[in-house]
Motif scaffolding. Sequence first.
Motif, PDB file in Angstrom:
ATOM      1  N   TYR A   4      54.076  90.205 -31.547  1.00  0.00           N
ATOM      2  CA  TYR A   4      53.007  89.698 -30.689  1.00  0.00           C
ATOM      3  C   TYR A   4      53.624  89.179 -29.396  1.00  0.00           C
ATOM      4  N   GLU A  11      55.822  81.802 -20.998  1.00  0.00           N
ATOM      5  CA  GLU A  11      55.104  82.839 -21.729  1.00  0.00           C
ATOM      6  C   GLU A  11      55.628  84.235 -21.399  1.00  0.00           C
ATOM      7  N   ARG A  69      44.829  86.894 -29.450  1.00  0.00           N
ATOM      8  CA  ARG A  69      45.931  87.845 -29.379  1.00  0.00           C
ATOM      9  C   ARG A  69      45.987  88.724 -30.627  1.00  0.00           C
ATOM     10  N   HIS A  70      46.432  89.970 -30.444  1.00  0.00           N
ATOM     11  CA  HIS A  70      46.614  90.875 -31.571  1.00  0.00           C
ATOM     12  C   HIS A  70      48.046  90.763 -32.086  1.00  0.00           C
ATOM     13  N   MET A 125      49.019  81.671 -24.422  1.00  0.00           N
ATOM     14  CA  MET A 125      49.828  82.625 -25.177  1.00  0.00           C
ATOM     15  C   MET A 125      51.078  81.923 -25.701  1.00  0.00           C
TER      16      MET A 125
END
Length: 211
Positions: A153, A164, A202-203, A19
């Motif tokens: 995000y 993260e 990831r969105h 991420m």
Amino acid sequence: MQKLNYDAQESWSLTAGLMQSPIAITSKATDKIDYPASLELYYDLNANYVRDTGQGLEVGLTGTAIIANRPFRLQQFHVHAPSEHTLDGQTYDGEIHFVHEAADGRLAVIGVFLRLGAPSETFASILNRIDDESVFSCEVTDLLPTNRSYYHYIGSLTTPPLSENVDWYVLEQSMTISAAQLAEFHVHYDHNNRHVQPLNGRHVLYYRDNK
């Protein structure tokens, strides 16, 4: 002062890996936010310092951001050039990161793209006060767009330790600095942008500010 080596990013220590930030934002691939999630900024008018941290130029400014009705305290903001995030394939001339922390320790970073155009009085003040610990007027209105539409995000810090679970809010509207101001920044940093990282499923969400 030892500066972070942006030409050897593969050697940076990494605490996690799936991420990471920054990312390449593609507006057509985002999901629209359809609930109240406005971004309100209440920043102080005076800054406490300007420092060359070895990673970029950092400004000690405080204040509050209300993001989707949740308060965050501004810790500082700093400058990257060229931009770290990209939008629809475009790399901007610079990017400012306003770093905030919630009461529970969670971080939220608001990103503002910079492009060449009219000079910024605030940016000029920053360049004139590097490594100055004195208080100075820092009304950041010329570095913050009035329209607060953003891309959101979950990512990371973009410098070591690259931690993260950072909430990112990258504003859609860019702001301007002059070519001379950008050249003066590059005297200190030829480039201090981390490479774009994989999205890894990831969105990315989009919030439209209709003000």
